[in-house]
Enzyme design. Structure first.
Site, short mmCIF file in Angstrom:
data_model
loop_
_atom_site.label_atom_id
_atom_site.label_comp_id
_atom_site.label_asym_id
_atom_site.label_seq_id
_atom_site.Cartn_x
_atom_site.Cartn_y
_atom_site.Cartn_z
N GLN A 66 4.49 5.11 8.67
CA GLN A 66 3.91 6.04 7.69
C GLN A 66 3.20 7.21 8.34
O GLN A 66 2.79 8.16 7.66
CB GLN A 66 2.95 5.30 6.77
N CYS A 72 1.06 3.58 2.60
CA CYS A 72 1.41 2.20 2.90
C CYS A 72 2.01 1.47 1.70
O CYS A 72 2.95 0.69 1.84
CB CYS A 72 0.20 1.44 3.43
N HIS A 368 -5.09 -1.62 2.25
CA HIS A 368 -3.78 -1.45 2.88
C HIS A 368 -2.78 -2.39 2.24
O HIS A 368 -3.11 -3.53 1.88
CB HIS A 368 -3.90 -1.76 4.38
N ASN A 390 4.25 -4.45 9.02
CA ASN A 390 3.38 -3.30 8.81
C ASN A 390 4.22 -2.04 8.75
O ASN A 390 5.44 -2.07 8.90
CB ASN A 390 2.34 -3.23 9.94
#
Length: 449
Positions: A66, A72, A368, A390
């Site tokens: 990102q 996110c 997040h 992630n």
């Protein structure tokens, strides 16, 4: 004035004497000033328990990044969808465009903001609600239900159809100038209201303002494609999918996920949010006609149970958490035992502040969104360690993925999104039929990942 209400010279002298009278304090001071708190507090034995192999694991594509944006929640959402494309067409890898939903989210959030400004035009600008609305009107962050609304309205496109731009990879200037324009326009709308303009007249002015918002977004991100050509080759270099599609057609053909099947489960143990009830958050959303968010609040064990069921069926799980708590970022470890903060400082900082109190006192909220793509289980089938995809690129942590322990899940995972078929019959009925309790706009469960 009483000495008890001020910091006196004798207070400082006593504190200094007590600090330097302990050898451990001096060692901690020397280490922390040289290396930083987390590096010194790191517990190697805890870090060593984190593994790279998992009992249940969903294989996805290459790690996404990102970059310097707060997208996110979009990356996590798209990463749960792209696996379906990879599997359906037997691709080596595939990415959906993250710039495409960013464009529409900024546009829709701007309209949502203007509607809130018009709706509150009779309230004081320095009141809590209007001040809150003006604070961060087009944050990069979002919620699953907001992403669902974007996909339903605008579809999705492959990354090649709307690639990254300088302003999608680093949204600071885009957000800054758009926010300034929105606040300036809010001032004009409120002034017009004070001058006697009707709601219809305010909305007519809003339409002109929205045209400027569109122009700003096209300037920064490019114009989203109305249609595009697709050519996807499988692992054997055979043509797997080709043709010209609209964003909606591509979603239906390539992704085919029924968004209405997926529901948001939260876990917030505060006194004002009994478990087993549904909730929404006032004035939280992006697409006006889609409505707001809807949550079912459950114990952490129920979030885990549903997530494990979905992983067992080979499907990743979107989740939201407070990522920076007890986190060794370089190694991708989220573990309550990974950092000995209280031992380092010599008094309780982390240990005596429970989850409910952290939420009530502003110490923790969802910051997040990521994807659960694996889990380890003990002999009783209970989760012990989770694998996390992630969106910070392949060079982060363990080839781009993190791990979080089961105890960390209990404390800092606040939301998972699962197919409603993994709920119990009672949970499903509550989610679908119970009138949600409306939370204040500033409630921690309104935080945007």
């Amino acid at each position: 004035m009483s000495d008890l209400s001020t910091v006196t010279a004798s207070d400082v002298s006593a504190a200094s004497e007590a600090f330097f009278g302990q050898r451990a304090n001096v060692v901690a001071k020397n280490a922390v000033t040289a290396k930083g708190v987390r590096a010194v507090a790191r517990v190697p034995e805890a870090a060593a328990l984190n593994t790279t192999t998992f009992d249940i694991e969903v294989k996805q594509g290459a790690r996404t990044d990102q970059k310097r944006s707060g997208r996110c929640w979009m990356f996590a959402s798209l990463n749960t969808m792209r696996m379906r494309v990879i599997e359906s067409y037997k691709l080596k890898d595939f990415e959906l465009s993250q710039a495409y939903p960013l464009f529409w989210d900024k546009l829709e959030k701007s309209n949502y903001f203007f509607e809130n400004i018009i709706d509150t035009a009779d309230q004081p600008v320095n009141g809590r609600l209007v001040s809150f609305l003006l604070t961060d009107p087009v944050s990069d962050g979002g919620q699953w239900d907001m992403f669902k609304a974007l996909v339903k309205k605008y579809g999705v496109v492959p990354k090649e159809a709307m690639p990254e731009s300088a302003s999608s990879s680093n949204t600071r200037d885009l957000d800054g100038y758009l926010t300034r324009y929105l606040r300036s326009s809010a001032h004009k709308l409120r002034a017009a209201f004070e001058g006697g303009a009707s709601v219809e007249e305010l909305r007519a002015r809003k339409k002109e303002m929205m045209a400027n918002v569109y122009a700003l977004l096209v300037t920064c991100l490019g114009e989203p494609p109305a249609s595009f050509s697709v050519r996807l080759r499988d692992k054997d270099d055979n043509m797997a999918l080709s043709g010209t599609f609209t964003p909606h057609e591509f979603y239906e053909r390539a992704v085919g996920l029924d968004l209405d099947d997926y529901v948001s489960l939260i876990s917030a143990p505060t006194a004002d949010k009994p478990f087993g009830r549904t909730y929404t958050v006032s004035r939280l959303g992006n697409v006006v006609e889609a409505g707001g968010v809807r949550y079912l609040n459950l114990e952490p064990a129920e979030l885990k149970r549903a997530a494990i069921k979905q992983l067992e069926d080979g499907l990743p799980v979107w989740f939201g958490c407070d990522v920076d708590q007890s986190f060794i970022q370089e190694e991708g470890i989220m573990d309550l035992d990974a950092l000995a903060i209280d031992e380092l400082f010599g008094f309780p900082i982390v240990g005596d502040f429970d989850k409910a109190a952290r939420l009530d006192y502003g110490e923790s909220l969802m910051t997040h969104a990521m994807v659960l793509e694996g889990v380890n289980l003990d002999e009783g089938g209970r989760s012990t360690l989770w694998k996390v995809e992630n969106s910070w690129g392949k060079d982060h942590a363990k080839d781009g993925f993190d791990t979080l322990t089961d105890a960390w899940f209990d404390e800092y995972v606040y939301q998972v999104v699962v197919d409603k078929k993994y709920l119990t019959d009672q949970q499903r009925e509550v989610f679908e039929t119970m009138e949600p309790i409306e939370l204040s706009p500033w409630d921690p469960m309104g935080a945007l990942a």
